[in-house]
Design an enzyme around this catalytic site. Structure first.
Site, short mmCIF file in Angstrom:
data_model
loop_
_atom_site.label_atom_id
_atom_site.label_comp_id
_atom_site.label_asym_id
_atom_site.label_seq_id
_atom_site.Cartn_x
_atom_site.Cartn_y
_atom_site.Cartn_z
N HIS A 159 0.01 17.86 8.46
CA HIS A 159 -1.39 17.53 8.15
C HIS A 159 -2.33 18.15 9.18
O HIS A 159 -1.94 18.36 10.33
CB HIS A 159 -1.59 16.01 8.15
N ASP B 21 2.43 19.32 13.03
CA ASP B 21 2.47 18.32 11.96
C ASP B 21 1.97 18.99 10.67
O ASP B 21 1.19 19.93 10.72
CB ASP B 21 1.54 17.16 12.35
N ASP C 278 6.73 15.91 9.72
CA ASP C 278 6.54 15.89 8.26
C ASP C 278 6.43 17.33 7.74
O ASP C 278 6.36 17.56 6.54
CB ASP C 278 5.32 15.05 7.86
N TYR D 33 8.37 11.50 8.03
CA TYR D 33 8.62 10.30 7.22
C TYR D 33 9.97 10.29 6.52
O TYR D 33 10.33 9.31 5.88
CB TYR D 33 7.45 10.10 6.24
N HIS E 64 -5.18 12.30 13.71
CA HIS E 64 -6.29 12.11 12.75
C HIS E 64 -7.39 11.22 13.32
O HIS E 64 -8.47 11.09 12.73
CB HIS E 64 -5.78 11.50 11.44
N ASP F 232 0.86 -1.18 0.00
CA ASP F 232 0.00 0.00 0.00
C ASP F 232 0.90 1.23 0.00
O ASP F 232 1.44 1.62 1.03
CB ASP F 232 -0.91 0.01 1.24
N1 Q9C Z 1 0.34 11.62 -0.59
C1 Q9C Z 1 0.27 11.62 9.81
O1 Q9C Z 1 1.20 12.31 9.43
N2 Q9C Z 1 -1.81 9.96 3.06
N3 Q9C Z 1 -0.59 11.06 8.97
C2 Q9C Z 1 -1.77 11.13 2.28
C3 Q9C Z 1 -0.83 11.99 0.16
C4 Q9C Z 1 -2.17 10.01 4.42
C5 Q9C Z 1 -0.49 11.31 7.57
C6 Q9C Z 1 -1.43 10.81 0.86
C7 Q9C Z 1 -1.20 10.76 5.29
C8 Q9C Z 1 -1.47 10.54 6.76
C9 Q9C Z 1 0.15 11.31 11.26
ZN ZN Z 2 1.36 14.35 9.34
#
Ligand code: Q9C
Ligand code: ZN
Length: 694
Positions: A174, A172, A265, A305, A135, A20
């Site tokens: 996001h 973060d 990130d 990441y 999230h 995935d």
């Molecule tokens: N390329 C946290 O950083 N995918 N979650 C996005 C875009 C989900 C991130 C895809 C990213 C979740 C904790």
């Molecule tokens: Zn994030």
């Protein structure tokens, strides 16, 4: 008081068992990379190590539904196909047989950290956890998050510790929509998040991540979103967002605790964020939060990441929690100047940009007065961290040069030295702050004193000798900061000598924050190596971009606006090598205000702050300044009062005058303006106060 580091090896167990591409970045090495680097840098050893426990189901129930907790519990016995099928019911989620155990450890780690801080066992700390949490919602996993670690910690702080005001800072990249949903109607939790948004075209693609989501019901005004509509945000953008948006609200809110959803990130190199902030930026963000809530800051890992960027940013955060000064920020401090703009119009990546290219981007040299031609050019700025130039590179090669060094930051920390002519200060010093014995040679001291009548007396000479010795120690990097007391009549001349000594030592940028009756030395009026800020002036005036005078605001709100909205943006924009804070005759500053100012001025200069006091200042004032220079949190300013109309007007006038030259004063992004206007009606309730239990 110490820094906790909470961790458990078992949290490396959960991992993706099938293909995935969306989820594969959330892997066990994230934790091991961070921990390895903390060890290599000697930071882990300086923390109180706490082993994470599993949260109880009752604790999970503080924010999650019993049905959802049962659903996650039952994943422990599922096979791979069943896990994959269930995972598919959520957005960007994978389950593993160890998920329930890991996720309970992650919550438990956050709770242990919180308990350690709120019982006074430690001052602050970091929980290194997987899976992340922000999230996660009442009855849903999302974006790699299973249980909402930080939200449960906030709910526990309210329920078990009786807290009334908790600030959650979600740095973060996001949007922590889970946390937003859980507290959107709760005025006791102020939730701040910045996030990559791109007008809704970035995950999680939610309308409610935009700046006009400000909470609802009783919680109206207690949700603050700062959506980034472009990638490439860097150090200047992040610091500006804290100074102009988060911190003014946070000081008014007056939290008893700061929880950080510490995702990295948002740092350079991260494949998700595509931002440009360097790891040291997280040291600055941390340091800026440490002035709140008596320094009670609990950071809990979320995303991140790019392993090296993550690990280094984690180190920067922990190092700052430990009280070390934040390393100077690299690159031009121009919010809104993003690498794609620089790269399109600017020099190629291969060659370092010429000084003139760099300066035209900075616009700091557009000055209404003549500055010495050799000064204030890019040559004198801190060397750019990326060898090829400011922030243009996103290529793997640039990143590896950024992270290859074993430790970017200087361990062991340099302690503040305290040189005082008043002996009773030692009683109020922290144990590991050294009282300086040394003094410059008599001949040298006398030579520096000669042009100044007021330095003729013995007492003034003694203080000057100590100052010169201390200053040399700071400029050579042996001590980070210091305090010198002078006879009141010698204050101006001593400051003058300190500046001259700094310049003769080769300093290219010296920030001088003068409070009370101190004038810029006349022979230095046109010297662009010195930024002179006088906080006491009868009227607001910007004689040049390097000489600013402002009245001392009477009310707390005015003082904060002056520091956050003027002094610190100028200081961060100037990137001084050394800061001189001089409390001169009739400075009129109360202890807590002086402590806050001094504490925050550590940021722009890598901690190199020299405070000049008058000999008849109280030992308490000297002690409080010694402690903040040492990295302790400043005391609370007391009840918040809105700035007076006069103070607001003076500040607005000065910002208007200086904005064209000082980019850090500009709140340029559209998002910023929209957030501020949505918050205009913000009403902040204050209920009770918090004292930590012992
Ligand atoms: N390329 C946290 O950083 N995918 N979650 C996005 C875009 C989900 C991130 C895809 C990213 C979740 C904790
Ligand atoms: Zn994030």
């Amino acid at each position: 008081m110490g820094t906790a580091l909470v961790y458990h090896e078992d949290m490396t167990a959960t991992r993706l068992l099938w293909d995935d591409p969306e989820c594969e970045i959330e892997r066990p090495e994230r934790l091991t990379a961070a921990l390895d680097r903390l060890r290599k840098c000697g930071l882990e050893q300086r923390c109180l190590r706490l082993s994470a426990r599993e949260a109880s189901e009752e604790e999970l129930g503080l924010v999650h539904s019993p049905e959802y907790v049962s659903l996650v519990r039952e994943t422990q016995v599922l096979g791979k196909e069943e896990l994959q099928a269930l995972s598919g019911q959520f957005d960007a989620i994978y389950f593993h047989p160890s998920t329930f155990h890991c996720a309970r450890l992650a919550v438990g780690a956050a709770l242990q950290l919180l308990d350690a801080v709120l019982t006074g066992e430690v001052q602050n700390g970091l929980a290194l956890v997987r899976p992340p949490g922000h999230h996660s919602q009442r009855a849903a996993a999302s974006g790699f998050c299973v249980f909402n670690n930080v939200a449960i910690a906030a709910a526990h702080a309210k329920q078990k510790h009786g807290l009334h005001r908790i600030l959650i800072v979600d740095w973060d990249v996001h949007h922590g929509q889970g946390t937003q949903y859980l507290f959107e109607d709760d005025p006791s939790v102020l939730y701040f998040s910045w996030h990559r948004y791109e007008h809704g075209r970035f995950w999680p693609f939610l309308r409610e991540s935009d700046a006009d989501a400000v909470g609802r019901g009783q919680g109206l005004g207690f949700t603050v979103n700062l959506p980034w509509n472009q990638v490439g945000m860097g150090n200047a953008d992040y610091v500006a967002a804290f100074l102009h948006l988060l911190l003014p609200l946070a000081f008014e809110f007056d939290p008893e605790l700061v929880l950080v959803s510490a995702g990295f990130d948002s740092a350079i190199g991260d494949p998700e964020g595509q931002m440009q902030a360097t790891p040291e930026c997280f040291a600055h963000l941390t340091q800026l939060l440490q002035v709140l809530a008596g320094g009670r800051v609990c950071a809990v890992l979320e995303g991140g990441y790019h392993l090296e960027s993550l690990a280094e940013s984690v180190c920067m955060t922990v190092q700052t929690l430990l009280g070390d000064p934040a390393p100077p920020l690299s690159g031009p401090m121009c919010p809104g100047v993003h690498p794609e703009c620089l790269c399109r119009s600017g020099p190629t990546l291969e060659e370092p940009p010429a000084a003139s290219d760099y300066d035209s981007e900075l616009s700091l040299d557009v000055t209404p007065v003549q500055t010495s031609p050799s000064t204030h050019s890019s040559e004198g700025r801190p060397p750019p961290l990326l060898p090829g130039g400011p922030v243009c590179k996103t290529a793997a090669s640039a990143l590896s040069s950024l992270f290859d060094q074993p430790c970017l930051h200087p361990a062991p920390p340099v302690c503040p030295a305290v040189a005082l002519t008043a002996p009773d200060i030692t009683l109020v010093l922290p144990p590991d702050v050294t009282q300086q014995e040394g003094s410059a040679l008599n001949e040298e001291t006398e030579a520096w004193a000669k042009p100044h009548e007021s330095l003729a007396q013995d007492e003034a000479l003694t203080a000057l000798g100590k100052l010169l010795y201390l200053l040399d120690g700071m400029l050579d990097g042996q001590v980070s900061s210091g305090i010198v007391a002078t006879p009141p009549s010698a204050a101006a001349a001593t400051l003058d000598v300190a500046i001259q000594r700094g310049l003769s030592h080769g300093a290219q940028r010296l920030l001088c924050v003068a409070l009370g009756q101190l004038d810029r030395p006349p022979d230095l009026v046109h010297d662009g190596r010195i930024l002179w800020l006088n906080i006491r002036g009868k009227e607001a005036a910007a004689l040049s971009m390097f000489q600013v005078s402002t009245p001392l605001p009477v009310l707390t709100g005015g003082f904060l606006s002056c520091i956050l909205g003027l002094v610190l943006p100028l200081a961060y924009g100037f990137q001084p090598e050394l800061v001189l804070v001089a409390l001169g005759p009739a400075h009129g500053l109360q202890g807590p205000h002086a402590a806050l100012l001094t504490s925050m001025l550590r940021g722009p200069a890598g901690g190199r702050v020299l405070a000049l006091l008058e000999e008849d200042s109280t030992p308490q004032l000297a002690g409080i300044l010694a402690r903040v220079l040492h990295g302790e949190a400043p005391p609370s300013l007391g009840p918040y009062s809105v700035a007076s109309p006069e103070d607001t007007q003076a500040l607005r006038y000065l910002r208007g005058q200086l904005e064209p030259q000082w980019k850090m004063l500009q709140v340029t992004s559209e998002a910023d303006c929209r957030v501020s206007s949505s918050l205009r009606g913000l009403k902040l309730a204050k209920v009770g106060t918090f004292t930590p239990q012992k």
